[in-house]
Design a protein around this motif. Structure first.
Motif, short mmCIF file in Angstrom:
data_model
loop_
_atom_site.label_atom_id
_atom_site.label_comp_id
_atom_site.label_asym_id
_atom_site.label_seq_id
_atom_site.Cartn_x
_atom_site.Cartn_y
_atom_site.Cartn_z
N ASP A 160 0.86 -1.30 0.02
CA ASP A 160 0.02 -0.02 -0.13
C ASP A 160 0.90 1.21 -0.12
O ASP A 160 0.33 2.28 -0.68
N ALA A 161 2.08 1.31 0.68
CA ALA A 161 2.92 2.41 0.58
C ALA A 161 3.53 2.65 -0.72
O ALA A 161 3.71 3.71 -1.09
N VAL A 162 3.92 1.45 -1.32
CA VAL A 162 4.27 1.61 -2.49
C VAL A 162 3.37 2.33 -3.59
O VAL A 162 3.68 3.20 -4.36
N ALA A 163 2.27 1.83 -3.47
CA ALA A 163 1.10 2.22 -4.54
C ALA A 163 0.96 3.58 -3.96
O ALA A 163 0.74 4.77 -4.92
N ARG A 164 0.74 3.96 -2.95
CA ARG A 164 0.63 5.42 -2.56
C ARG A 164 1.68 6.46 -3.06
O ARG A 164 1.43 7.51 -3.43
N GLN A 165 2.80 6.02 -3.06
CA GLN A 165 3.99 6.72 -3.42
C GLN A 165 4.04 7.09 -4.92
O GLN A 165 4.22 8.04 -5.54
N VAL A 166 3.73 6.03 -5.61
CA VAL A 166 3.33 6.06 -7.25
C VAL A 166 2.31 7.16 -7.55
O VAL A 166 2.47 8.00 -8.26
N LEU A 167 1.12 6.92 -6.99
CA LEU A 167 -0.04 7.57 -7.09
C LEU A 167 0.07 9.18 -6.90
O LEU A 167 -0.26 9.83 -7.48
N GLU A 168 0.95 9.64 -5.62
CA GLU A 168 1.17 10.73 -5.45
C GLU A 168 2.20 11.36 -6.30
O GLU A 168 2.16 12.63 -6.41
N GLY A 169 3.04 10.59 -7.21
CA GLY A 169 4.11 11.23 -7.92
C GLY A 169 3.85 11.34 -9.29
O GLY A 169 4.20 12.23 -10.07
N VAL A 170 2.80 10.44 -9.82
CA VAL A 170 2.64 10.47 -11.14
C VAL A 170 2.00 11.66 -11.71
O VAL A 170 0.83 12.18 -11.22
N GLN A 171 2.52 12.09 -12.86
CA GLN A 171 1.94 13.27 -13.55
C GLN A 171 1.96 12.95 -15.09
O GLN A 171 2.46 11.92 -15.42
N PRO A 172 1.24 13.50 -15.99
CA PRO A 172 1.28 13.40 -17.47
C PRO A 172 2.65 13.24 -17.93
O PRO A 172 3.22 14.14 -17.65
N GLY A 173 2.91 12.10 -18.63
CA GLY A 173 4.31 12.02 -19.32
C GLY A 173 5.27 11.22 -18.26
O GLY A 173 6.56 11.18 -18.46
N SER A 174 4.75 10.66 -17.10
CA SER A 174 5.91 10.27 -16.15
C SER A 174 6.29 8.77 -16.59
O SER A 174 5.77 8.26 -17.12
N VAL A 175 7.51 8.55 -16.05
CA VAL A 175 8.19 7.47 -16.16
C VAL A 175 8.35 6.81 -14.60
O VAL A 175 9.07 7.41 -13.89
N VAL A 176 7.74 5.64 -14.47
CA VAL A 176 7.80 5.12 -12.94
C VAL A 176 8.88 3.92 -12.89
O VAL A 176 8.82 3.02 -13.80
N VAL A 177 9.76 4.02 -12.04
CA VAL A 177 10.72 2.95 -12.02
C VAL A 177 10.37 1.64 -10.74
O VAL A 177 9.83 2.12 -9.68
N MET A 178 10.12 0.81 -11.36
CA MET A 178 9.70 -0.53 -10.68
C MET A 178 10.66 -1.60 -10.71
O MET A 178 11.46 -1.51 -11.21
N HIS A 179 10.38 -2.67 -10.13
CA HIS A 179 11.17 -3.93 -10.15
C HIS A 179 10.81 -5.31 -10.34
O HIS A 179 9.59 -5.43 -10.12
N CYS A 180 11.09 -6.28 -11.14
CA CYS A 180 10.65 -7.44 -11.50
C CYS A 180 11.77 -8.36 -10.78
O CYS A 180 12.16 -9.27 -11.66
N THR A 181 11.78 -8.43 -9.58
CA THR A 181 12.59 -9.46 -8.79
C THR A 181 11.74 -9.67 -7.71
O THR A 181 11.63 -8.96 -6.66
N ARG A 182 11.14 -11.03 -7.40
CA ARG A 182 10.67 -11.32 -6.38
C ARG A 182 11.47 -11.26 -5.11
O ARG A 182 11.02 -10.85 -4.12
N SER A 183 12.75 -11.57 -5.11
CA SER A 183 13.52 -11.71 -3.81
C SER A 183 13.72 -10.30 -3.30
O SER A 183 13.73 -10.08 -2.08
N ALA A 184 13.95 -9.44 -4.25
CA ALA A 184 14.40 -7.70 -3.85
C ALA A 184 12.98 -6.96 -3.88
O ALA A 184 13.13 -5.91 -3.23
N ALA A 185 11.92 -7.39 -4.45
CA ALA A 185 10.76 -6.49 -4.41
C ALA A 185 9.64 -7.30 -4.42
O ALA A 185 8.92 -7.49 -5.48
#
Length: 284
Positions: A224-249
Motif C-alpha cells: 500500500d505504501a508503494v502504491a501511494r508513493q506512485v499515485l502521489e508522484g505520477v503526472q502526465p508523461g511520467s516514467v515510473v521505476v519499479m522492479h521485476c525481482t521477487r527476492s528484492a521487490a
C-alpha cells in the motif's frame, strides 16, 4: 480448315483444359500478354524513436515526456540480476517475478522491462516470452548490473574501458535468449551515471532512460505504501521505476494491482517508454 489453324485450335483446347488462364487466340486475332503485376513493396522497418545526442555527442538522457494534456504514463520494471548472483539463484533465490508479468497481462498494461543480460541468461524462456509479446518492450539494463560510477548503492563498478562491452554483451544475451528486437534504450544500474559513463556508451545509438517517479518497491514490505508513493508522484508523461525481482521487490505485484485501476480512474493511459520518447522527439 487450314492445317496450321487446325493445329492451333487443338492446342488451344488442350491449353484451356489444363490452364484456364492460358492466352489462346486465332492467327487473325493474337492476344497481347499482360505484364505481371508486382506486389507492393513492404515498408522498411521503422527504427524505434531515440533522442538526439547531447553536447559533444554524449548519450542523451530521457527522464519523462513533456507535461501535456495527454495523461500518458509509462510503468518500467528493472529485471535485475548481477553477474555474481548465479550461486544464489542456484540455491533457490528468485530474481524473476512471473506473478507480476501475469498481472500486467491480465490488466492489459503495456510496459518496458529493463533487463540485465545475466537475467536473460538465467531465465531465457521468460526473456523470450516477454520479448515476443507486443505488450512489452525489452530494453538494456547492462549485462552485469555493476555500476557505471563509483559509490552507487554498494554495487561493484565496471571499469570505464569495459562499459561499452558490458552493454553490448547484454544485447548479445538477449539475442541468444530469443528476444528479437531489444530496444535502443539503456538504463544505468542503480540509475547512477556521470559524464564519463555517458561518453563511454556514446556512439551506440542508445538513449539513456531514467525516471521521475520512484516507486520505492525495492526491498519494500508494504504494498500500500508503494502504491501511494506512485499515485502521489505520477503526472502526465511520467516514467515510473519499479522492479521485476521477487527476492528484492516482493510487494510489486500487489502494488501494481492497486495502482493500475486507480490511475485509469483518474484518466491515465499506460504506454511503453518508446511512445513517450516518440512524443518528446516529435515522433508518434
Amino acid at each position: 480448315m487450314i492445317p496450321s489453324v487446325r493445329r492451333l485450335t487443338a492446342l488451344c483446347a488442350i491449353g484451356a483444359a489444363l490452364a484456364p488462364l492460358a492466352a489462346c487466340g486465332t492467327p487473325e486475332e493474337p492476344r497481347t500478354a499482360r505484364p505481371a503485376a508486382h506486389a507492393p513493396a513492404s515498408p522498411a522497418p521503422t527504427r524505434p524513436p531515440t533522442l538526439a545526442p547531447g553536447p559533444a555527442g554524449l548519450t542523451p538522457v530521457f527522464t519523462r515526456a513533456p507535461r501535456t494534456a495527454d495523461k500518458a504514463v509509462a510503468l518500467t520494471f528493472d529485471a535485475d540480476m548481477t553477474a555474481d548472483q548465479g550461486a544464489r539463484a542456484a540455491a533457490g533465490e528468485h530474481f524473476d517475478n512471473p506473478g507480476l508479468i501475469a498481472a500486467l497481462r491480465a490488466l492489459k498494461v503495456p510496459a518496458t522491462v529493463f533487463m540485465t543480460g545475466r537475467w536473460a541468461e538465467e531465465y531465457p524462456d521468460q526473456a523470450r516470452s516477454l520479448g515476443r509479446d507486443p505488450r512489452f518492450e525489452i530494453a538494456n539494463h547492462s549485462y552485469s548490473h555493476y555500476a557505471f560510477t563509483d559509490d552507487c548503492y554498494g554495487l561493484p563498478t565496471v571499469p570505464a574501458d569495459k562499459m561499452r562491452a558490458d552493454v553490448e554483451r547484454a544485447y548479445k544475451a538477449f539475442r541468444n535468449a530469443g528476444v528479437p528486437n531489444a530496444m535502443p534504450y539503456f538504463r544505468f544500474p542503480g540509475g547512477c551515471y556521470d559524464r564519463q559513463a555517458l561518453r563511454a556508451v556514446s556512439g551506440m545509438g542508445v538513449t539513456a532512460v531514467q525516471w521521475d517517479v520512484v516507486s520505492g518497491d525495492a526491498f519494500a514490505t508494504d504494498a500500500d505504501a508503494v502504491a501511494r508513493q506512485v499515485l502521489e508522484g505520477v503526472q502526465p508523461g511520467s516514467v515510473v521505476v519499479m522492479h521485476c525481482t521477487r527476492s528484492a521487490a516482493p510487494t510489486t505485484e500487489r502494488a501494481v494491482r492497486a495502482i493500475v485501476p486507480e490511475l485509469r480512474r483518474q484518466g491515465y493511459r499506460f504506454v511503453k517508454v518508446s511512445e513517450l520518447i516518440g512524443a518528446a522527439s516529435g515522433r508518434r
